[in-house]
Design an enzyme around this catalytic site. Structure first.
Site, PDB file in Angstrom:
ATOM      1  N   ASP A  86       0.906  -1.249   0.002  1.00  0.00           N
ATOM      2  CA  ASP A  86       0.052  -0.023   0.217  1.00  0.00           C
ATOM      3  C   ASP A  86       0.920   1.332   0.009  1.00  0.00           C
ATOM      4  O   ASP A  86       1.954   1.310   0.491  1.00  0.00           O
ATOM      5  CB  ASP A  86      -1.100  -0.193   1.393  1.00  0.00           C
ATOM      6  CG  ASP A  86      -2.097   0.879   0.990  1.00  0.00           C
ATOM      7  OD1 ASP A  86      -2.293   1.458   0.201  1.00  0.00           O
ATOM      8  OD2 ASP A  86      -2.972   1.186   2.216  1.00  0.00           O
ATOM      9  N   HIS A 135       2.948   3.127  -9.101  1.00  0.00           N
ATOM     10  CA  HIS A 135       2.792   1.497  -9.029  1.00  0.00           C
ATOM     11  C   HIS A 135       4.097   1.102  -9.849  1.00  0.00           C
ATOM     12  O   HIS A 135       4.547   0.237  -9.488  1.00  0.00           O
ATOM     13  CB  HIS A 135       1.519   1.309  -9.907  1.00  0.00           C
ATOM     14  CG  HIS A 135       0.248   1.806  -9.361  1.00  0.00           C
ATOM     15  ND1 HIS A 135      -0.050   1.379  -7.917  1.00  0.00           N
ATOM     16  CD2 HIS A 135      -0.856   2.426  -9.821  1.00  0.00           C
ATOM     17  CE1 HIS A 135      -1.359   2.093  -7.826  1.00  0.00           C
ATOM     18  NE2 HIS A 135      -1.567   2.520  -8.784  1.00  0.00           N
ATOM     19  N   LEU A 190      10.667 -21.123  -3.755  1.00  0.00           N
ATOM     20  CA  LEU A 190       9.507 -20.119  -3.237  1.00  0.00           C
ATOM     21  C   LEU A 190       8.540 -19.985  -4.100  1.00  0.00           C
ATOM     22  O   LEU A 190       8.497 -19.952  -5.286  1.00  0.00           O
ATOM     23  CB  LEU A 190      10.414 -18.864  -3.291  1.00  0.00           C
ATOM     24  CG  LEU A 190       9.336 -17.431  -2.771  1.00  0.00           C
ATOM     25  CD1 LEU A 190       9.163 -17.475  -1.237  1.00  0.00           C
ATOM     26  CD2 LEU A 190      10.077 -16.362  -3.357  1.00  0.00           C
TER      27      LEU A 190
HETATM   28  C1  FPP Z   1      -1.811   0.180  -3.330  1.00  0.00           C
HETATM   29  O1  FPP Z   1      -1.242   1.492  -3.521  1.00  0.00           O
HETATM   30  C2  FPP Z   1      -1.277  -0.775  -4.582  1.00  0.00           C
HETATM   31  C3  FPP Z   1      -2.008  -1.042  -5.591  1.00  0.00           C
HETATM   32  C4  FPP Z   1      -3.318  -1.159  -5.820  1.00  0.00           C
HETATM   33  C5  FPP Z   1      -1.326  -2.034  -6.668  1.00  0.00           C
HETATM   34  C6  FPP Z   1      -0.193  -2.543  -6.146  1.00  0.00           C
HETATM   35  C7  FPP Z   1       0.930  -2.913  -7.488  1.00  0.00           C
HETATM   36  C8  FPP Z   1       2.029  -2.813  -7.565  1.00  0.00           C
HETATM   37  C9  FPP Z   1       2.979  -2.905  -6.494  1.00  0.00           C
HETATM   38  C10 FPP Z   1       2.626  -2.886  -8.952  1.00  0.00           C
HETATM   39  C11 FPP Z   1       2.589  -4.160  -9.716  1.00  0.00           C
HETATM   40  C12 FPP Z   1       2.899  -5.564  -9.203  1.00  0.00           C
HETATM   41  C13 FPP Z   1       3.014  -6.610  -9.723  1.00  0.00           C
HETATM   42  C14 FPP Z   1       3.027  -7.754  -8.941  1.00  0.00           C
HETATM   43  C15 FPP Z   1       3.422  -6.498 -11.305  1.00  0.00           C
HETATM   44  P1  FPP Z   1      -2.615   2.634  -3.787  1.00  0.00           P
HETATM   45  O2  FPP Z   1      -2.641   2.873  -5.063  1.00  0.00           O
HETATM   46  O3  FPP Z   1      -3.818   2.185  -2.787  1.00  0.00           O
HETATM   47  O4  FPP Z   1      -1.819   3.776  -2.709  1.00  0.00           O
HETATM   48  P2  FPP Z   1      -2.593   4.926  -1.911  1.00  0.00           P
HETATM   49  O5  FPP Z   1      -3.153   4.356  -0.888  1.00  0.00           O
HETATM   50  O6  FPP Z   1      -1.375   5.677  -1.435  1.00  0.00           O
HETATM   51  O7  FPP Z   1      -3.062   5.622  -2.864  1.00  0.00           O
END
Ligand code: FPP
Length: 247
Positions: free
Chosen positions: A25, A42, A136
């Site tokens: 997050d 992201h 893993l």
């Molecule tokens: C939460 O941050 C994160 C996500 C919804 C997406 C997670 C994706 C990645 C780490 C990249 C791609 C991963 C792979 C496995 C290819 P948020 O957008 O909710 O952040 P915020 O709460 O600060 O708005």
């Protein structure tokens, strides 16, 4: 402390968690702090995925479960959804060979039927390419919601009872666990959530019953090896009783 020193300390401290689950997050906040568009947060988060996979191999973790895209995330703006789907494809394309060589078995768990055809093909390819690996297991939860997963398991149980292949008295905790996406994995020992939020957000509700929680204030794109090792050390200092009294 440096990452190698933390790893030494982990090895001296005893049992490493077999299964670590992470709610990644804070990508959006990381981007906002830098006045960048959210998709760049992201993209930066993808680097943390790579580092955490490597660190998990170094520490000897058996299963790493990453919450990458929830069912609720389908309600985000289309540009962000498209960016996340492209990142998934890019991640698979770039990392598949390394993951294969490192002994990582990759699985994508969730309602994968909802993914775009190109993303579905990438998922099928990496799943097949790495299926024989056992060092893993990397579970990427995409289009996943835990309540929906439990409903799916309950429906399967109901169908089997109706078909006469399962008796009602055989429906127990093991019967439900066996019909979840995580059927062949031990329950997580440690759940990490980054960016300081203190919520489970519909992730692995059944499987987290006795899991230790570690909330890190670090935003996901800044989360690296040392942060994972610190979380493991924190876990090693816990007294896990599973509802029992100390003996
Ligand atoms: C939460 O941050 C994160 C996500 C919804 C997406 C997670 C994706 C990645 C780490 C990249 C791609 C991963 C792979 C496995 C290819 P948020 O957008 O909710 O952040 P915020 O709460 O600060 O708005």
């Amino acid at each position: 402390m440096t990452a190698p020193a933390l790893l030494d300390q982990i090895r001296e401290s005893g049992a490493v968690p077999r299964h670590v689950a992470i709610i990644m997050d804070g990508n959006g906040r990381w981007a906002r702090e830098r006045m960048l568009p959210r998709p760049l947060g992201h993209r930066s988060g993808m680097k943390s995925v790579r580092e955490v996979v490597e660190a998990s191999l170094e520490a000897g973790i058996e299963v790493l479960s990453l919450f990458a895209f929830s069912q609720e995330n389908w309600q985000r703006p289309p540009v962000e959804i498209n960016a996340l789907m492209s990142l998934l494809e890019e991640y698979i394309q770039k990392e598949a060979d390394d993951l294969e060589e490192q002994g990582v078995r990759v699985r994508v768990l969730g309602e994968t039927e909802r993914l775009a055809p190109a993303a579905r093909e990438a998922v099928a390819r990496v799943t097949q390419q790495t299926a024989h690996n056992r060092k893993l297991t990397l579970n990427l939860f995409i289009s996943y919601g835990s309540r929906a997963e439990i409903v799916r398991a309950a429906r399967r149980v109901a169908e089997e009872v109706q078909a006469g292949t399962l008796r009602p008295e055989q429906v127990d905790e093991a019967a439900i666990s066996a019909r979840l996406y995580t059927a062949d994995c031990p329950d997580p020992d440690l759940l990490i959530r980054t960016s300081g939020e203190q919520r489970i957000s519909n992730f692995l509700l059944w499987q987290l019953a006795y899991t230790e929680l570690h909330i890190s204030p670090v935003l996901w794109p800044d989360f690296g090896r040392s942060n994972l090792f610190e979380a493991i050390l924190d876990y090693q200092n816990r007294d896990r009783r599973f509802g029992r009294v100390p003996v």
